[in-house]
Design a protein around this motif. Structure first.
Motif, PDB file in Angstrom:
ATOM      1  N   SER A 166       3.116   6.630   8.134  1.00  0.00           N
ATOM      2  CA  SER A 166       3.390   5.338   8.753  1.00  0.00           C
ATOM      3  C   SER A 166       2.890   4.230   7.826  1.00  0.00           C
ATOM      4  O   SER A 166       1.715   4.210   7.429  1.00  0.00           O
ATOM      5  N   LEU A 167       3.768   3.312   7.484  1.00  0.00           N
ATOM      6  CA  LEU A 167       3.404   2.222   6.571  1.00  0.00           C
ATOM      7  C   LEU A 167       2.635   1.116   7.271  1.00  0.00           C
ATOM      8  O   LEU A 167       2.163   0.179   6.610  1.00  0.00           O
ATOM      9  N   LYS A 168       2.501   1.189   8.591  1.00  0.00           N
ATOM     10  CA  LYS A 168       1.746   0.156   9.310  1.00  0.00           C
ATOM     11  C   LYS A 168       0.282   0.164   8.898  1.00  0.00           C
ATOM     12  O   LYS A 168      -0.322  -0.906   8.729  1.00  0.00           O
ATOM     13  N   ALA A 172      -1.770  -2.797   7.025  1.00  0.00           N
ATOM     14  CA  ALA A 172      -3.006  -3.321   7.611  1.00  0.00           C
ATOM     15  C   ALA A 172      -4.132  -3.352   6.581  1.00  0.00           C
ATOM     16  O   ALA A 172      -4.880  -4.336   6.490  1.00  0.00           O
ATOM     17  N   ILE A 173      -4.261  -2.275   5.809  1.00  0.00           N
ATOM     18  CA  ILE A 173      -5.298  -2.242   4.776  1.00  0.00           C
ATOM     19  C   ILE A 173      -4.978  -3.239   3.676  1.00  0.00           C
ATOM     20  O   ILE A 173      -5.870  -3.944   3.153  1.00  0.00           O
ATOM     21  N   ALA A 175      -3.416  -6.021   3.996  1.00  0.00           N
ATOM     22  CA  ALA A 175      -3.628  -7.384   4.489  1.00  0.00           C
ATOM     23  C   ALA A 175      -5.081  -7.827   4.358  1.00  0.00           C
ATOM     24  O   ALA A 175      -5.366  -9.029   4.342  1.00  0.00           O
ATOM     25  N   THR A 176      -5.993  -6.880   4.268  1.00  0.00           N
ATOM     26  CA  THR A 176      -7.403  -7.241   4.105  1.00  0.00           C
ATOM     27  C   THR A 176      -7.731  -7.606   2.661  1.00  0.00           C
ATOM     28  O   THR A 176      -8.875  -7.979   2.364  1.00  0.00           O
ATOM     29  N   GLY A 177      -6.769  -7.472   1.768  1.00  0.00           N
ATOM     30  CA  GLY A 177      -6.998  -7.756   0.356  1.00  0.00           C
ATOM     31  C   GLY A 177      -7.522  -6.576  -0.428  1.00  0.00           C
ATOM     32  O   GLY A 177      -7.996  -6.742  -1.562  1.00  0.00           O
ATOM     33  N   ALA A 178      -7.414  -5.369   0.156  1.00  0.00           N
ATOM     34  CA  ALA A 178      -7.913  -4.167  -0.520  1.00  0.00           C
ATOM     35  C   ALA A 178      -7.039  -3.831  -1.722  1.00  0.00           C
ATOM     36  O   ALA A 178      -5.835  -4.120  -1.749  1.00  0.00           O
ATOM     37  N   GLY A 179      -7.639  -3.203  -2.713  1.00  0.00           N
ATOM     38  CA  GLY A 179      -6.915  -2.787  -3.899  1.00  0.00           C
ATOM     39  C   GLY A 179      -6.136  -1.504  -3.671  1.00  0.00           C
ATOM     40  O   GLY A 179      -6.167  -0.896  -2.597  1.00  0.00           O
ATOM     41  N   PHE A 180      -5.441  -1.075  -4.727  1.00  0.00           N
ATOM     42  CA  PHE A 180      -4.583   0.104  -4.619  1.00  0.00           C
ATOM     43  C   PHE A 180      -5.391   1.359  -4.297  1.00  0.00           C
ATOM     44  O   PHE A 180      -4.979   2.175  -3.459  1.00  0.00           O
ATOM     45  N   PHE A 186      -8.036   4.961   2.204  1.00  0.00           N
ATOM     46  CA  PHE A 186      -8.293   4.645   3.610  1.00  0.00           C
ATOM     47  C   PHE A 186      -7.037   4.534   4.476  1.00  0.00           C
ATOM     48  O   PHE A 186      -7.160   4.423   5.700  1.00  0.00           O
ATOM     49  N   SER A 187      -5.858   4.583   3.873  1.00  0.00           N
ATOM     50  CA  SER A 187      -4.648   4.522   4.694  1.00  0.00           C
ATOM     51  C   SER A 187      -3.686   5.685   4.434  1.00  0.00           C
ATOM     52  O   SER A 187      -3.027   6.160   5.359  1.00  0.00           O
ATOM     53  N   VAL A 188      -3.619   6.145   3.186  1.00  0.00           N
ATOM     54  CA  VAL A 188      -2.686   7.232   2.866  1.00  0.00           C
ATOM     55  C   VAL A 188      -3.332   8.602   3.080  1.00  0.00           C
ATOM     56  O   VAL A 188      -2.800   9.444   3.815  1.00  0.00           O
TER      57      VAL A 188
END
Length: 264
Positions: A166-168, A172-173, A175-180, A186-188
């Motif tokens: 899910s790309l949501k 979200a991550i 949007a917080t300004g997190a790097g790749f 933390f999301s993938v």
């Protein structure tokens, strides 16, 4: 009356599909032709059963007297399987990520996908022959062979798992300004980690089997011992080797079940 369902206007519930019927006829004809072209017959099969019974008779009882030779081949097969699995899984982590089309541009994912496809193009025995010719006989050829096989399997499935996330959570991550790197960690990875563990345990189990097979062509492991025993017509020792291989595969299956329970 028009509303009455008469036999004349009633349609058959299952219509005859002539294309499917013709296809099945062609398949049946081709199978019959193939049996005839390859000389397959019941007499030949029955004769083979007689030879098989003689072979099994010479394999019983198994001969474990040369247990030191047996254990050395088994330990080498285990080392080949574990080292190649660890290296292949580590490389597949990066290749699978680079091959995911929803995370990487096409100029990155397409070449990586091509490389992964090449890794699974040939059977491990063919790859083992190439490495034996390149680096010589021994465990190194077996390790390189199974690393290639691991990449072809794990990297492909890992890339497909990433493409299904899910790309949501990614947005979200992001949007917080997190790097790749933070996006990946933390999301993938939380979305695909359990599947990646399943892929890895299956590949370890596969490498345990293949480590005994690639030795037949000189890539180290228990397969070399098995091939030598066959060449010497030492069938009672062959039976002992086969029993050890079965025990090795059962151990790999037991280990895989434990890992799946831990990370479920």
């Amino acid at each position: 009356m028009a509303g009455i369902n008469t036999p004349q206007n009633r349609e058959k519930p299952f219509k005859q599909n002539w294309f499917v019927t013709a296809t099945w006829l062609l398949v049946i004809c081709y199978v019959l032709y193939s049996f005839n072209a390859m000389g397959l017959s019941w007499e030949r099969f029955n004769e083979g059963l007689g030879h098989a019974s003689n072979l099994l008779g010479r394999m019983v009882p198994p001969n474990f007297s040369r247990w030191s030779l047996l254990m050395s081949g088994l330990i080498e097969s285990l080392e080949i399987a574990i080292i190649s699995s660890i290296c292949g899984i580590f490389i597949s982590l990066f290749l699978g990520l680079f091959a995911a089309r929803n995370m990487m541009p096409s100029w990155v994912s397409t070449p990586v996908r091509t490389l992964i496809a090449l890794c699974r193009t040939f059977h491990p025995v063919i790859i083992a022959i190439l490495f034996v010719k390149s680096v010589g006989f021994g465990a190194l050829a077996g390790i390189l062979t199974l690393v290639v096989a691991s990449i072809g399997f794990i990297a492909k499935l890992f890339a497909e798992a990433i493409e299904e996330i899910s790309l949501k959570q990614v947005e979200a991550i992001r949007a917080t300004g997190a790097g790749f790197t933070s996006i990946i960690l933390f999301s993938v990875m939380p979305q695909v980690f359990s599947r990646f563990i399943g892929f890895s345990t299956y590949q370890l189990d596969s490498n345990l089997r293949n480590s005994t097979m690639v030795g037949i062509v000189g890539a180290g492991g228990l397969g070399g011992t098995l091939f030598s025993a066959f060449q010497r017509f030492d069938y009672d020792f062959v039976a002992a080797i086969l029993i050890v291989i079965i025990a090795l595969i059962m151990f790999g299956e037991f280990l895989s079940n434990i890992v799946r329970r831990i990370f479920r």
